[in-house]
Motif scaffolding. Structure first.
Motif, short mmCIF file in Angstrom:
data_model
loop_
_atom_site.label_atom_id
_atom_site.label_comp_id
_atom_site.label_asym_id
_atom_site.label_seq_id
_atom_site.Cartn_x
_atom_site.Cartn_y
_atom_site.Cartn_z
N LEU A 158 -5.87 48.14 -18.21
CA LEU A 158 -5.32 49.44 -18.62
C LEU A 158 -4.55 49.33 -19.93
O LEU A 158 -3.56 50.04 -20.13
CB LEU A 158 -4.41 50.02 -17.53
N SER A 199 -15.79 56.69 -28.27
CA SER A 199 -15.16 55.87 -29.30
C SER A 199 -14.08 56.68 -30.02
O SER A 199 -14.11 57.91 -30.03
CB SER A 199 -16.19 55.34 -30.28
N PHE A 200 -13.15 55.96 -30.60
CA PHE A 200 -12.02 56.60 -31.30
C PHE A 200 -11.53 55.68 -32.40
O PHE A 200 -11.71 54.46 -32.33
CB PHE A 200 -10.88 56.88 -30.30
N HIS A 211 -9.27 50.28 -13.11
CA HIS A 211 -8.42 51.47 -13.22
C HIS A 211 -6.97 51.22 -12.82
O HIS A 211 -6.25 52.16 -12.48
CB HIS A 211 -9.00 52.63 -12.39
N VAL A 224 -19.45 52.20 -34.89
CA VAL A 224 -18.33 52.43 -33.97
C VAL A 224 -17.05 51.91 -34.62
O VAL A 224 -17.08 50.86 -35.24
CB VAL A 224 -18.64 51.69 -32.64
N PRO A 225 -15.95 52.64 -34.49
CA PRO A 225 -14.71 52.16 -35.10
C PRO A 225 -14.29 50.79 -34.57
O PRO A 225 -14.27 50.56 -33.36
CB PRO A 225 -13.67 53.22 -34.70
N LYS A 283 -11.43 56.34 -19.67
CA LYS A 283 -12.59 55.65 -19.09
C LYS A 283 -13.48 56.63 -18.32
O LYS A 283 -14.69 56.47 -18.26
CB LYS A 283 -12.12 54.55 -18.14
N LEU A 284 -12.85 57.63 -17.71
CA LEU A 284 -13.60 58.62 -16.94
C LEU A 284 -14.06 59.78 -17.81
O LEU A 284 -14.67 60.73 -17.33
CB LEU A 284 -12.73 59.13 -15.79
N GLY A 324 -0.11 53.64 -21.97
CA GLY A 324 -1.56 53.80 -21.84
C GLY A 324 -2.08 53.74 -20.42
O GLY A 324 -3.28 53.89 -20.19
N THR A 325 -1.20 53.54 -19.44
CA THR A 325 -1.68 53.31 -18.07
C THR A 325 -2.34 54.55 -17.46
O THR A 325 -3.20 54.42 -16.60
CB THR A 325 -0.55 52.84 -17.14
N ASP A 343 -14.42 46.51 -31.15
CA ASP A 343 -14.55 47.94 -30.91
C ASP A 343 -13.18 48.38 -30.37
O ASP A 343 -12.65 47.75 -29.45
CB ASP A 343 -15.65 48.14 -29.84
N THR A 344 -12.62 49.44 -30.93
CA THR A 344 -11.26 49.83 -30.53
C THR A 344 -11.15 50.08 -29.02
O THR A 344 -10.07 50.01 -28.46
CB THR A 344 -10.80 51.10 -31.27
N ARG A 345 -12.28 50.38 -28.38
CA ARG A 345 -12.25 50.69 -26.95
C ARG A 345 -12.05 49.48 -26.06
O ARG A 345 -11.82 49.60 -24.86
CB ARG A 345 -13.57 51.36 -26.53
N MET A 378 -3.87 46.84 -29.12
CA MET A 378 -2.45 47.16 -29.00
C MET A 378 -1.58 45.92 -28.81
O MET A 378 -0.38 46.03 -28.60
CB MET A 378 -2.23 48.13 -27.83
N MET A 383 -16.29 55.30 -22.04
CA MET A 383 -15.21 55.79 -22.91
C MET A 383 -15.81 56.20 -24.26
O MET A 383 -16.64 55.50 -24.80
CB MET A 383 -14.19 54.67 -23.12
N LEU A 440 -5.55 55.69 -20.63
CA LEU A 440 -6.78 54.88 -20.66
C LEU A 440 -7.60 55.06 -19.39
O LEU A 440 -8.84 55.09 -19.44
CB LEU A 440 -6.44 53.40 -20.89
N ASP A 441 -6.92 55.22 -18.27
CA ASP A 441 -7.60 55.52 -17.01
C ASP A 441 -8.44 56.78 -17.19
O ASP A 441 -9.63 56.82 -16.85
CB ASP A 441 -6.52 55.70 -15.93
#
Lengths: 316, 215
Positions: free
Chosen positions: B107, A3-4, B88, B45-46, A39-40, A31-32, B64-66, B112, A1, A35-36
């Motif tokens: 997910l 970064s953001f 997934h 990294v944020p 990740k890709l 986010g379902t 890390d926000t991720r 959040m 993923m 986020l999937d």
């Protein structure tokens, strides 16, 4: 993923305005799906605006006798709402036919409309895909296309829209309420919300940059018998090969929308008028001009038979 | 006749030898290992701060926000009961209960979940004091390898609450009457939890027993 950076939005107009201040922004609710895809690295936003704190999670009656469903109402809550179960059964049924209990607890009304195709070539970043990388081509055309669209597709894209909920919303003539970055609001009929692929399959909806869905409104209850019939490879937790959302009145008139066959929930109002004459007559109009591949031609017969079963069930 | 101890001894030696060589070969990098947070800061990294309750305990993390909720639980809070299967949202091994509702923790982003109440398998029961659902899974042999089990149990506990709360399912015959606790209902509601070993029928029996006891 990738970064953001991340922020929690305070109110809808602020969220929309914030989306315009930075490049590569995405709103995130359940986010379902997002986020999937992140990740890709199919989605690579540089900034996420979490809209879960906006008070858009209520289902309220409208002055017209319908319901306003907040953008953040979870799929479980919408399906379980007593008014929806009583007056919009096709919507409850469609929601319950989709995903899993865990996903429905998180997925939102707006996010469900915005979910992206499950085309395996869209998901495989090694493959060309006009939706993922405009101009790169379509690997699904000539590829394994059993799941793909049979109507309304183009030379650029044969993906389907994966939502069950949206098919019921289309049969119900729902409307999508939004707010734009300048604070202006508008209402988009569901029929105009999702686009056909044409030559721009990456442009999937009528939303403009930064525009945020705030609610989906349902008109006054249509009455009749509500049926959502989904045909899939497993009995549960699978996307539709074909689905039928139907509202059938006692006199045999009604409305019908199809899922799993096109880039958007598929309904043609003139085909509705054929309902009293049976499934074959409806499909002659609804699927006229269909261009299936060798692998998904079965969907034409499957759609007709599924509607036939639905009409038999509606007679009770 | 060869005694079993000969084999056991040689197997034991072999295992010890393997473990020692692994420990030796990883020792130098371990000595220099940076914590995840220093690594992240070095790469600019944020990061984001989040506070939530896990199994009744307040927790505060800078992440890390991720970081998904699943990775926060496993890698940062060392609650490794929740499992990463597909990552997934397709298998349900990561199922936890947030605010009383089951979700796929893979997910959703940890950041959040500010202020949320999170319950994992570790919060349901302990080896000495099993949750009734855990005890029923043991009694009915509701697993083989056990990898999906924490997710299955969290999901099953939430399913019974969902039926009690009147949430209908795809197989409910009538949307406007309370759902019945049938085998078909349980199977439909548990379809987001995949068991590769195929312990489904025993899982359904375990849940049925707990449901019967609750009713």
């Amino acid at each position: 993923m990738k970064s953001f950076t991340y922020e929690r939005a305070g109110n809808p107009a602020e969220a929309a305005a914030s989306a315009m201040r930075r490049p590569d922004v995405k709103f995130i609710a359940g986010g379902t799906n997002l986020l999937d895809l992140m990740k890709l690295e199919i989605e690579t936003p540089a900034h996420l605006i979490d809209v879960n704190g906006l008070s858009l999670d209520k289902i309220e009656p409208t002055a017209e006798g319908g319901l306003r469903v907040g953008a953040l109402v979870r799929n479980t809550d919408l399906a379980a709402d007593s008014r929806v179960r009583r007056d919009y059964g096709v919507l409850s049924r469609a929601l319950l036919a989709g995903a899993s209990g865990q996903l429905r607890n998180k997925a939102t009304t707006a996010g469900n409309l915005l979910q992206r195709t499950r085309c395996p070539y869209f998901y495989d970043t090694n493959q060309p895909c006009n939706k993922r990388r405009p101009g790169s081509g379509c690997a699904a055309i000539g590829g394994f296309s059993r799941q793909h669209a049979v109507v309304g597709a183009s030379d650029a894209c044969i993906a389907t829209h994966p939502s069950d909920m949206a098919v019921a919303m289309r049969a119900l003539d729902a409307a999508v309420e939004t707010v734009r970055p300048d604070g202006a609001t508008r209402t988009i009929p569901i029929a105009e919300f999702h686009h056909l692929p044409g030559s721009t399959p990456h442009v999937e909806t009528a939303l403009s940059p930064g525009e945020l869905i705030t609610a989906v409104t349902l008109p006054k209850p249509a009455g009749g018998t509500h049926i959502y019939r989904k045909v899939r490879d497993r009995a549960s937790y699978a996307f539709a090969l074909v689905s039928v959302a139907a509202i059938v009145q006692r006199d045999g008139t009604g409305r019908v929308a199809l899922g799993g066959v096109a880039h958007k929930p598929w309904r043609i109002e003139s085909a509705d008028s054929q309902l009293p004459r049976g499934a074959k007559a409806v499909m002659a109009q609804l699927l006229s001009g269909a261009k299936p591949t060798r692998e998904n031609a079965f969907k034409l017969a499957l759609a007709e038979r599924t509607l036939g079963a639905v009409l038999t069930a509606a007679k009770g | 006749m060869q005694g079993p101890s000969d084999f056991e001894l040689s197997r034991r030696k072999l295992l010890l030898g393997t473990a020692a060589s692994v420990a030796f070969s990883t020792a130098p990098p371990m000595a220099n290992a940076q914590t995840p947070s220093t690594l992240a800061q070095a790469a600019d990294v944020p990061m984001s701060k989040v506070s939530f309750n896990v199994n009744g305990k307040p927790r505060e993390l800078v992440l890390d926000t991720r970081t998904t909720l699943l990775d926060a639980l496993r890698e940062h809070l060392h609650l490794t009961g929740s499992k990463k299967g597909c990552d997934h949202g397709q298998c349900g091994a990561c199922t936890v209960i947030v605010g009383g509702r089951r979700i796929n923790s893979c997910l959703t982003l940890a950041v959040m979940h500010e202020g949320d109440e999170i319950q994992t398998i570790e919060g349901l029961g302990t080896p000495e004091n099993l949750h009734p659902m855990q005890a029923a899974f043991v009694k009915h042999d509701g697993y083989q390898c056990g990898y999906c089990t924490p997710g299955q149990i969290c999901s099953a506990v939430a399913v019974l609450d969902e039926i009690k709360a009147g949430i209908p399912s795809h197989v409910s015959a009538d949307l406007n009457v309370p759902a019945q606790l049938t085998n078909a209902e349980l199977r439909e509601r548990m379809s987001g939890n995949i068991c590769r070993c195929g312990a489904y029928s025993n899982i359904a029996e375990a849940i049925t027993e707990v449901a019967g006891r609750q009713a």
